[in-house]
Enzyme design. Structure first.
Site, PDB file in Angstrom:
ATOM      1  N   THR A   1      -3.917   5.403   3.520  1.00 52.00           N
ATOM      2  CA  THR A   1      -2.647   5.997   3.098  1.00 52.00           C
ATOM      3  C   THR A   1      -2.784   6.771   1.780  1.00 52.00           C
ATOM      4  O   THR A   1      -2.073   7.744   1.553  1.00 52.00           O
ATOM      5  CB  THR A   1      -1.562   4.907   3.000  1.00 52.00           C
ATOM      6  OG1 THR A   1      -1.661   4.070   4.155  1.00 52.00           O
ATOM      7  CG2 THR A   1      -0.178   5.487   2.973  1.00 52.00           C
TER       8      THR A   1
ATOM      9  N   LYS B   1       0.836  -1.223   0.000  1.00 55.94           N
ATOM     10  CA  LYS B   1       0.000   0.000   0.000  1.00 55.94           C
ATOM     11  C   LYS B   1       0.859   1.257   0.000  1.00 55.94           C
ATOM     12  O   LYS B   1       0.437   2.301  -0.491  1.00 55.94           O
ATOM     13  CB  LYS B   1      -0.991  -0.020   1.167  1.00 55.94           C
ATOM     14  CG  LYS B   1      -0.390   0.035   2.577  1.00 55.94           C
ATOM     15  CD  LYS B   1      -0.147   1.427   3.097  1.00 55.94           C
ATOM     16  CE  LYS B   1       0.636   1.436   4.386  1.00 55.94           C
ATOM     17  NZ  LYS B   1       1.038   2.758   4.854  1.00 55.94           N
TER      18      LYS B   1
HETATM   19  O1  LIG Z   1       1.410   3.076   7.629  1.00 56.92           O
HETATM   20  C1  LIG Z   1       0.911   4.130   7.901  1.00 56.92           C
HETATM   21  C2  LIG Z   1      -0.530   4.279   8.168  1.00 56.92           C
HETATM   22  O2  LIG Z   1      -1.146   3.049   8.356  1.00 56.92           O
HETATM   23  C3  LIG Z   1       1.740   5.354   7.900  1.00 56.92           C
HETATM   24  O3  LIG Z   1       1.905   5.737   6.587  1.00 56.92           O
HETATM   25  P1  LIG Z   1       3.164   6.598   6.124  1.00 56.92           P
HETATM   26  O4  LIG Z   1       4.393   5.794   6.411  1.00 56.92           O
HETATM   27  O5  LIG Z   1       2.926   6.833   4.677  1.00 56.92           O
HETATM   28  O6  LIG Z   1       3.137   7.867   6.926  1.00 56.92           O
END
Ligand SMILES: O=C(CO)COP(=O)(O)O
Ligand SMILES: NC(=O)C1=CN([C@@H]2O[C@H](COP(=O)(O)OP(=O)(O)OC[C@H]3O[C@@H](n4cnc5c(N)ncnc54)[C@H](O)[C@@H]3O)[C@@H](O)[C@H]2O)C=CC1
Length: 312
Positions: free
Chosen positions: A234, A177
């Site tokens: 995300t 993701k």
């Molecule tokens: O995994 C995350 C939310 O579930 C955090 O996402 P980021 O690492 O893109 O900040």
């Protein structure tokens, strides 16, 4: 006692939340702050939480959360696996290791063959967890009894854990993701609009499901919290570093290179995996090229849009 290794945003947030269940020791390699972790501003540390640079102190716990970035975990295990073996080790890393082309659970199992290996993943921003906002995560462990015990141990009234024995599926959801979130951010940063982002997320999910199936994940894991749940969060939130990085790529703006962006290295790992196994992962390939600076956003979008028309 629970030990948490990695005093970044997520390790600190989990430490704050889990102190509600009992004593927690949070280890960081460099703790140059006292009351407030600059990676998690505005969060006060509770009593019952010990923050230390002394690894031995954190390793007194039998359950250890490894809250290190995916590309750091391998080197950390190279140095410390012997001291971790035999414990219950829970990884929170969301990425694929570039050196070995495996997820965190395989890295840990290789370094610590006697350990019980688990993965904690799902839609959750560190700041939300630290503020005590309601969050639901997936706890994956191949041993169903250990999964149940960990589920009880790591849940709080506002941090709800759902368990699964599909470790591969859970960790792939979290890793993949991030790659799709960079692509979604690029679409938004380039001004291509919300409809294009929805298309990208949907085709990205198809790409995730294809690869996860190839690697032995269960399809229902991908539609759960660790897959679709985290993908949705995300790709749609400015809190996400992967999404923000994509926005910067799409709009040609600078991005702080000290920020952890797991999706960039993971896209390169996926691209190598696709070549090794003869898979078609066009979005991962595009993100890998964009992150390396080897492709302009215009060319990347042209490539995606000029793929042959086919059945959904
Ligand atoms: O995994 C995350 C939310 O579930 C955090 O996402 P980021 O690492 O893109 O900040
Ligand atoms: N921040 C979030 O909202 C969430 C993060 N995660 C995942 O958790 C993992 C960690 O992310 P964050 O804590 O957010 O990152 P971060 O960038 O806030 O912190 C990373 C930490 O790792 C430490 N570190 C780096 N190299 C190291 C080494 N060689 N040895 C020991 N420590 C080292 C750094 O000092 C830093 O404290 C990532 O895989 C991320 O995807 C998962 C869910 C949410």
């Amino acid at each position: 006692m629970i030990g948490i290794l990695g005093a970044g945003a997520f390790g600190t947030a989990l430490a704050v939340a889990l102190t509600a269940n009992g004593p927690v020791t949070l280890w960081g390699r460099r703790i140059d702050w006292t009351d407030e972790n600059p990676r998690l501003p505005g969060v006060t540390l509770p009593e019952g939480l010990t923050v230390t640079q002394d690894l031995d102190r954190a390793l007194q716990a039998d359950t250890i959360l490894l809250a290190l970035p995916a590309q750091v975990l391998g080197a950390f295990l190279d140095d410390h696996a012997g001291r971790l073996d035999g414990k219950c080790l829970v990884s929170t890393a969301k990425g694929i290791d570039l050196r070995h082309l495996t997820g965190p659970s395989a890295l840990i199992a290789q370094g610590c063959p006697r350990a019980t290996v688990a993965v904690l993943t799902g839609p959750s921003f560190a700041a939300d967890i630290a503020r005590g906002l309601p969050t639901a995560l997936t706890l994956a462990c191949a041993d169903p009894d250990a999964a149940e015990a960990l589920q009880q141990r790591l849940s709080t009234p506002v941090l709800r854990l759902y368990r699964t024995t599909d470790v591969i599926g859970a960790e792939l959801g979290g890793a993949l993701k991030n790659v799709i979130a960079i692509a979604a951010g690029t679409v938004i940063g380039a001004g291509l609009g919300d409809s294009a982002r929805a298309a990208l997320i949907t085709r990205g999910f198809a790409e995730m499901t294809r690869l996860a199936g190839h690697l032995g994940a269960r399809p229902e894991t991908l539609t759960g919290l660790s897959g679709l749940g985290d993908l949705t969060l995300t790709c749609t939130s400015g809190q996400s570093r992967n999404f923000r990085y994509g926005c910067a790529l799409g709009s040609g703006k600078d991005f702080d290179s000290a920020t952890t962006v797991e999706g960039a290295a993971t896209a390169r790992a996926l691209d190598r995996m696709a070549q090794r196994d003869g898979l078609d992962l066009p979005i991962a390939a595009m993100v890998a090229r964009l992150a390396e600076g080897g492709l302009s956003v215009e060319k990347a979008m042209d490539r995606l849009l000029s793929r042959p028309l086919k059945e959904e």
